[in-house]
Design an enzyme around this catalytic site. Structure first.
Site, short mmCIF file in Angstrom:
data_model
loop_
_atom_site.label_atom_id
_atom_site.label_comp_id
_atom_site.label_asym_id
_atom_site.label_seq_id
_atom_site.Cartn_x
_atom_site.Cartn_y
_atom_site.Cartn_z
N GLY A 219 0.82 -1.20 0.01
CA GLY A 219 -0.03 -0.13 -0.13
C GLY A 219 0.81 1.31 -0.08
N GLY A 220 0.23 2.25 0.68
CA GLY A 220 0.74 3.69 0.54
C GLY A 220 2.56 3.34 1.31
N GLY B 161 20.79 11.90 -31.71
CA GLY B 161 20.30 12.32 -30.27
C GLY B 161 20.33 11.47 -29.12
CB ALA B 162 20.75 7.84 -28.98
C1 HXC Z 1 -2.53 -3.64 12.88
C2 HXC Z 1 -1.50 -5.45 12.12
C3 HXC Z 1 -1.46 -4.91 11.11
C4 HXC Z 1 -1.71 -3.54 10.72
C5 HXC Z 1 -0.45 -6.93 10.93
N1 HXC Z 1 -0.94 -6.75 12.15
N2 HXC Z 1 -0.76 -5.85 10.12
N3 HXC Z 1 -2.22 -4.90 13.27
N4 HXC Z 1 -2.26 -3.06 11.55
N5 HXC Z 1 -1.51 -3.03 9.55
C6 HXC Z 1 -0.98 -7.64 13.17
C7 HXC Z 1 -1.88 -8.71 12.95
O1 HXC Z 1 -3.11 -8.72 13.42
C8 HXC Z 1 -1.32 -9.89 13.92
O2 HXC Z 1 -1.46 -9.56 15.23
C9 HXC Z 1 0.29 -9.59 13.92
O3 HXC Z 1 0.29 -8.19 13.41
C10 HXC Z 1 1.15 -10.40 12.86
O4 HXC Z 1 0.23 -10.50 11.51
P1 HXC Z 1 -0.38 -11.98 10.76
O5 HXC Z 1 -1.35 -11.35 10.10
O6 HXC Z 1 -0.34 -12.97 11.76
O7 HXC Z 1 1.04 -12.11 9.84
P2 HXC Z 1 1.20 -12.67 8.68
O8 HXC Z 1 0.47 -13.89 8.47
O9 HXC Z 1 2.73 -12.86 8.30
O10 HXC Z 1 0.70 -11.58 7.52
C11 HXC Z 1 1.20 -10.20 7.48
C12 HXC Z 1 0.47 -9.48 6.54
C13 HXC Z 1 -1.16 -9.53 7.18
C14 HXC Z 1 0.28 -9.71 5.12
C15 HXC Z 1 1.07 -8.11 6.60
O11 HXC Z 1 -0.87 -9.27 8.59
C16 HXC Z 1 -1.78 -8.40 6.61
O12 HXC Z 1 -2.32 -8.37 5.69
N6 HXC Z 1 -2.14 -7.34 7.44
C17 HXC Z 1 -2.72 -6.07 7.13
C18 HXC Z 1 -2.13 -5.11 6.04
C19 HXC Z 1 -3.10 -4.10 5.86
O13 HXC Z 1 -4.00 -4.19 5.26
N7 HXC Z 1 -2.42 -2.83 6.40
C20 HXC Z 1 -3.06 -1.83 6.24
C21 HXC Z 1 -2.93 -1.23 5.06
S1 HXC Z 1 -3.39 0.27 4.93
P3 HXC Z 1 -1.90 -10.68 16.25
O14 HXC Z 1 -2.08 -10.13 17.51
O15 HXC Z 1 -2.99 -11.55 15.77
O16 HXC Z 1 -0.43 -11.53 16.19
C22 HXC Z 1 -1.93 1.21 4.70
C23 HXC Z 1 -2.30 2.71 4.22
C24 HXC Z 1 -0.90 3.48 4.48
O17 HXC Z 1 -0.99 0.97 4.80
C25 HXC Z 1 -1.11 4.70 3.54
C26 HXC Z 1 0.33 5.45 3.61
C27 HXC Z 1 0.06 6.75 2.88
#
Ligand code: HXC
Length: 517
Positions: free
Chosen positions: A172-173, A407-408
């Site tokens: 993402g971002g 030009g290149a």
């Molecule tokens: C809060 C999060 C988190 C998040 C992971 N965790 N991402 N908590 N916010 N963004 C937590 C999980 O709940 C979990 O907690 C622990 O971290 C480990 O994650 P798992 O899912 O068990 O690990 P894994 O299976 O390896 O998967 C990793 C992952 C997945 C692919 C990154 O966690 C995931 O899809 N996370 C969400 C990604 C996402 O949607 N992010 C936000 C995007 S919006 P527990 O307590 O259960 O162990 C964004 C906008 C930014 O980023 C904009 C900037 C300009």
């Protein structure tokens, strides 16, 4: 009342707890996933495994979604300063064991603090990324944090080198912070970056692709060009960062680090005289030239999987760091396309920002023709090369090996774009366009009216080649300083580089030039 000893013991216990991040179970899971922890990465990165951690006890202040009950050591990121090969470097290392390394307000604040310190100290900044992205529970606080990180990435740009290691998710971002930095090193299989993941893409466009195919190291290195270096594992990624830093100055006011051997080694390598084939349509491998000209074992290529028709590599010449831009006749006959223009322009601008002299090796038949290239904006992208070389004030030296057309040729750093020295090999063909094209335009009527038009055309092409496809017309007009034997190239470059050591090229003050992006 606790004694001093108790207080010291309390500190030690807190330190131990903080070092454990998300705890033993999550550390095990991290290892099972083939990843090191945030601290382990830093231990390998810094000299003597030593670094000073800053803001170890910084803690989030979120309350929503049960956050008030959550203890997140270091808020999911270790920020530190230490030495790499004796030189100061600041680093942030995201801790996936702590809530997936997600970025909350304090997490982002810590990263910004460390970047601010790097900026003020004039020292490089490394970001090790391993994060689930914005901490969902912290909503806009997280978003603001990312905004600040991007802002600092921009402040640091061109002042201190910024290197990103992607050793876990970076989606993402969040991917925009690495994108704003100078170099991205990605670890195979564990590192991934994309704006929209496979699920989102499937919903939006119906395309089906795996996360690795979409955002893995190879895809991002060879297709999008986002990634500069691919590493097999965390250890290798860190080794690449260390090597890369050995070519770079700490900041834009310093020169890159020279190795002790500063003496000119004026060795003539006879084999260089035999690399270019007699038939100028035959390709050869440009690396065979570069490896013979520069100090042995010092080529350190950037973006080696992307736009392979253009080579961008750091190297050393008598111990001094240089940035080399070279056409590769083995790929697309060395023609410059959109990707090659972007890749080289970025490299040229990086070298100029950090006082690294530029050396071009030219064998370019032209810009790549094609509708796709035209519609994709080869004019605008190719212009970036012209702009970057013209704007660069570091020493600029060119060697015309073979083809140098139109030009290149200019885009590869010609004399008229401000190159300080231009040498040509006797095999050089410097002309406004190739013989076939030129003859068709110049002698259209003569060919038409000839008894044997085919034979006439052939004869005229030969005449044109003899007259113009040589370095001597360009040399007679001062576009080439010297025609040299290939074996003399190292000597020529050594002397040229030395004579330009104190080059000054002052330009009118302006806010910034308007490179055609
Ligand atoms: C809060 C999060 C988190 C998040 C992971 N965790 N991402 N908590 N916010 N963004 C937590 C999980 O709940 C979990 O907690 C622990 O971290 C480990 O994650 P798992 O899912 O068990 O690990 P894994 O299976 O390896 O998967 C990793 C992952 C997945 C692919 C990154 O966690 C995931 O899809 N996370 C969400 C990604 C996402 O949607 N992010 C936000 C995007 S919006 P527990 O307590 O259960 O162990 C964004 C906008 C930014 O980023 C904009 C900037 C300009």
């Amino acid at each position: 009342m606790p004694t001093v000893k108790d207080k010291i013991e309390e500190l030690r216990s807190k330190n131990r707890k903080a070092k454990l991040g998300g705890g033993v179970q999550r550390i095990d899971a991290q290892h099972q996933a083939g990843k090191l922890t945030a601290h382990e990465r830093l231990e390998i990165l810094y000299d003597n495994n030593f670094y000073e951690e800053l803001y170890q006890f910084a803690h989030h202040n979120a309350t929503a979604f049960g956050m008030n009950e959550k203890e997140l050591p270091g808020d999911g990121v270790v920020t530190s300063v230490g030495a790499i090969r004796g030189r100061l470097v600041y680093t942030s290392s995201q801790d996936f064991t702590v809530m997936g390394g997600s970025v909350g307000g304090i997490h982002a604040w810590k990263i910004c603090q460390i970047m601010d310190m790097a900026l003020k100290a004039g020292a490089p900044y490394i970001a090790i990324n391993d994060s689930g992205g914005a901490r969902i529970q912290e909503g806009v606080d997280s978003l603001r944090g990312y905004g600040r990180i991007f802002y600092y990435n921009t402040l640091l740009s061109g002042v201190v080198p910024q290197i990103s290691i992607i050793a876990g998710p970076c989606a993402g971002g969040a991917a925009y912070s690495p994108a704003l930095m100078d170099f991205i090193i990605m670890v195979k299989n564990t590192g991934q970056m994309f704006i929209a993941g496979p699920e989102v893409i499937k919903e939006a466009t119906g395309e089906i692709i795996s996360a690795e195919e979409l955002g893995g190291a190879f895809a991002q290195a060879s297709q999008s060009g986002n990634v500069h270096f691919i590493a097999d594992n965390d250890h290798q990624a860190i080794a690449i960062a260390q090597t890369l830093l050995s070519y770079l100055p700490a900041n834009n006011t310093e020169d890159p680090p020279s190795l002790p051997s500063e003496e000119l080694t004026l060795i003539e390598d006879e084999s260089l005289n035999r690399i270019v084939p007699d038939d100028s349509r035959e390709p050869y491998n440009m690396y065979d030239i570069l490896q013979r000209v520069f100090d042995p074992g010092t080529l350190f290529e950037v973006h080696s999987h992307y736009a392979r028709n253009m080579i961008c590599t750091f190297a050393r010449l008598n111990g001094r760091v240089v940035g080399v831009v070279a056409n590769q006749p083995m790929e697309k006959f060395g023609a410059i396309d959109i990707d090659a223009s972007d890749k080289s322009s970025r490299f040229i601008r990086f070298c100029n920002a950090f006082n690294i002299p530029l050396i071009s090796f030219v064998d370019v038949p032209g810009f790549l023709p094609g509708v796709e290239q035209e519609f994709g904006g080869i004019i605008r992208h190719g212009a970036k090369m012209l702009f970057s070389f013209s704007a660069a004030t570091v020493p600029k030296i060119s060697v015309v090996v073979r083809k140098a057309y139109g030009g290149a040729y200019l885009a590869m750093s010609a004399k008229s774009l401000g190159a300080d020295r231009v040498a040509a090999w006797p095999t050089a063909e410097i002309a406004v366009m190739g013989a076939e094209g030129a003859v068709s335009v110049l002698f259209k009527n003569d060919i038409k009216s000839a008894a044997d038009p085919k034979a006439k055309r052939k004869e005229l092409i030969e005449q044109y080649k003899e007259q113009f496809e040589t370095p001597y017309v360009a040399a007679s007009k001062g576009l080439v300083d010297a025609v040299i034997e290939p074996k003399q190239t190292r000597t020529y470059l050594s002397v040229a580089l030395e004579s330009l050591r104190n080059k000054r090229d002052l330009r009118p003050q302006k806010k910034h030039g308007l490179i055609p992006l």
